[in-house]
Design an enzyme around this catalytic site. Structure first.
Site, PDB file in Angstrom:
ATOM      1  N   GLN A 120       3.757 -17.017 -54.802  1.00 40.42           N
ATOM      2  CA  GLN A 120       3.135 -16.625 -53.536  1.00 40.42           C
ATOM      3  C   GLN A 120       4.152 -16.650 -52.406  1.00 40.42           C
ATOM      4  OE1 GLN A 120      -0.419 -18.828 -52.608  1.00 40.42           O
ATOM      5  NE2 GLN A 120      -0.245 -18.486 -50.420  1.00 40.42           N
ATOM      6  N   GLY A 121       4.371 -15.512 -51.750  1.00 38.99           N
ATOM      7  CA  GLY A 121       5.314 -15.411 -50.649  1.00 38.99           C
ATOM      8  C   GLY A 121       4.609 -15.349 -49.304  1.00 38.99           C
ATOM      9  N   TYR A 122       4.161 -16.491 -48.826  1.00 35.79           N
ATOM     10  CA  TYR A 122       3.471 -16.581 -47.534  1.00 35.79           C
ATOM     11  C   TYR A 122       4.332 -17.295 -46.494  1.00 35.79           C
ATOM     12  CZ  TYR A 122      -1.266 -14.907 -48.737  1.00 35.79           C
ATOM     13  OH  TYR A 122      -2.351 -14.136 -49.061  1.00 35.79           O
ATOM     14  N   SER A 123       4.530 -18.606 -46.679  1.00 32.98           N
ATOM     15  CA  SER A 123       5.184 -19.425 -45.659  1.00 32.98           C
ATOM     16  C   SER A 123       6.627 -18.998 -45.423  1.00 32.98           C
ATOM     17  CB  SER A 123       5.155 -20.902 -46.064  1.00 32.98           C
ATOM     18  OG  SER A 123       3.840 -21.391 -46.091  1.00 32.98           O
ATOM     19  N   SER A 156       6.199 -22.052 -54.715  1.00 33.80           N
ATOM     20  CA  SER A 156       6.038 -22.706 -56.018  1.00 33.80           C
ATOM     21  C   SER A 156       6.298 -21.728 -57.154  1.00 33.80           C
ATOM     22  CB  SER A 156       4.621 -23.278 -56.148  1.00 33.80           C
ATOM     23  OG  SER A 156       4.340 -24.187 -55.111  1.00 33.80           O
ATOM     24  N   GLU A 238      -8.036 -20.536 -52.693  1.00 34.29           N
ATOM     25  CA  GLU A 238      -7.284 -21.733 -53.047  1.00 34.29           C
ATOM     26  C   GLU A 238      -8.166 -22.980 -53.027  1.00 34.29           C
ATOM     27  OE1 GLU A 238      -2.703 -21.331 -51.950  1.00 34.29           O
ATOM     28  OE2 GLU A 238      -3.966 -21.427 -50.177  1.00 34.29           O
ATOM     29  N   SER A 363      -1.613 -27.377 -42.043  1.00 33.25           N
ATOM     30  CA  SER A 363      -1.598 -28.765 -41.580  1.00 33.25           C
ATOM     31  C   SER A 363      -2.974 -29.188 -41.053  1.00 33.25           C
ATOM     32  CB  SER A 363      -0.553 -28.929 -40.469  1.00 33.25           C
ATOM     33  OG  SER A 363      -0.971 -28.243 -39.305  1.00 33.25           O
ATOM     34  N   GLU A 365      -3.676 -30.370 -38.218  1.00 35.71           N
ATOM     35  CA  GLU A 365      -3.879 -29.894 -36.854  1.00 35.71           C
ATOM     36  C   GLU A 365      -4.433 -28.465 -36.848  1.00 35.71           C
ATOM     37  OE1 GLU A 365      -0.963 -33.157 -36.900  1.00 35.71           O
ATOM     38  OE2 GLU A 365      -1.194 -31.309 -38.041  1.00 35.71           O
TER      39      GLU A 365
END
Length: 383
Positions: A120-123, A156, A238, A363, A365
């Site tokens: 997965q290429g998100y962050s 991952s 998820e 997160s 927050e």
């Protein structure tokens, strides 16, 4: 909502349990990885929630309760962790919901056979919890392909994966959630795709950095510019059945912590004993909350509530894992020597890894902001 297991579910559970027990200890199961995925695929255990008529993959189709049964039995069986779960549980449902018929026919059968692994290429370094800040760009060539340039992080299984689904900005000058597309990128592009492992303080390196330097993306799922809608649908996945699988693992970890507390006498401390009981009660609550969400009675903030619950719970469990051992938790193994690699024990690894639970995947927050704005209707946070 009725999540009671009927006679047919019990028979399915016995079939799953027998199959897993029969293969435990065999070479492909012991080694895990791609060979184990293909073993699961041949037996029809991949894609239980897919509609065979829609996807044409040929595997068995199972009701939601039987998907839960399989997930529970797999988690209890002591067989290897899956390396194909990203393709099965994240990419596949998105393709079924948003992909074209040609995309489903191209990608789903290979996932169902355990032959294609995904990451997965998100962050990104500047777009983790704030996913709308994505800066990776993709330039369309007019023929359905894109040239991708940018960096992803915390990816991952990137070293094992054949494909990566990438959230990239396809509209120059666009901001936030506008102008994004959900692209499918082959990982085998030497000189255009580079993977660098990230060594963590626990000593392991499950995560990676991925650099795209003119990499070719072959498909856009959901159409160009609709990446945000697709990405948000995937994030909700998820926290579906996979959350229940996760909780089986949590229960096993809690059991080990309790046994350590009993064996070492820490359970006689009333404060520690109360914290252990609270962990057990909260885990039960998380399970019922996950079942409620799967039953369709959750609200728009349900995924964020789930993330807040398990992130904090698991972090507290990591703290308990070392606290019940006392001073012994601060030292290495008995057989350690200066010439041997320093190895953390199970409790130490749990403590160090769980420090990240309230950060990755959104997160605490960010989750609280989502609940405040989308569920409670409070004013948006100033930007």
């Amino acid at each position: 909502m009725d999540f009671a297991f009927d006679v047919a579910d019990d028979a399915f559970r016995q079939e799953a349990r027998s199959w897993l027990e029969d293969r435990r200890g065999r070479p492909c199961a012991a080694e895990g990885g791609r060979a184990w995925e293909q073993e699961l695929g041949r037996a029809g255990w991949i894609g239980l929630g897919w509609d065979p008529g829609e996807t044409g993959h040929g595997n068995r189709h199972a009701t939601l309760t039987r998907q839960i049964v399989w997930a529970e039995e797999y988690a209890r069986a002591g067989v290897p962790a899956r390396v194909g779960h990203i393709g099965e549980n994240l990419l596949a449902p998105i393709l079924i919901a948003h992909g074209t018929r040609a995309q489903k026919q191209r990608f789903l059968p290979a996932v169902a056979r355990g032959e294609a692994l995904w990451c997965q290429g998100y962050s990104e370094p500047g777009a983790g919890s704030d996913l709308a800040a994505v800066r990776t760009t993709a330039v369309p060539d007019g023929a359905g392909r894109y040239t991708v340039t940018g960096q992803k992080i915390w990816t991952s299984l990137a070293r094992e994966a054949d494909w990566c689904f990438v959230l990239a900005r396809t509209e120059p000058g666009s901001q936030r959630h506008h102008g994004l597309s959900f692209l499918l990128v082959p990982m085998d592009q030497p000189g255009r795709v580079e993977v660098r492992p990230i060594r963590q303080m626990s000593g392991t390196s499950e995560f990676n950095e991925v650099f795209f330097d003119g990499a070719v993306a072959e498909e856009a799922v959901g159409g160009e510019g609709n990446g945000w809608t697709v990405a948000m649908g995937l994030l909700a996945l998820e926290r579906g059945v996979s959350t229940l699988v996760q909780q089986i693992g949590f229960a096993a970890e809690l059991d080990r912590v309790v046994r350590t507390a009993v064996a070492g006498g820490a359970v006689t401390d009333p404060v520690l004993r109360e914290r252990l009981v609270r962990q057990w009660a909260e885990l039960k609550t998380m399970r019922w909350n996950a079942l409620r969400t799967l039953g369709g009675s959750g609200d728009a903030g349900a995924p964020s509530v789930a993330k807040l619950l398990w992130g904090g719970w698991h972090k507290r469990l990591g703290e308990l894992a070392v606290e019940v051992r006392g001073a012994a938790a601060a030292v290495g193994p008995d057989d350690w020597t200066p010439t041997a690699p320093y190895e953390l024990d199970e409790a130490q690894r749990l403590f160090l890894f769980t420090r990240s639970d309230t950060i990755y995947g959104g997160s605490d927050e960010i989750q609280r902001n989502i609940i405040a704005e989308r569920v409670l209707g409070l004013p948006r946070e100033p930007r």
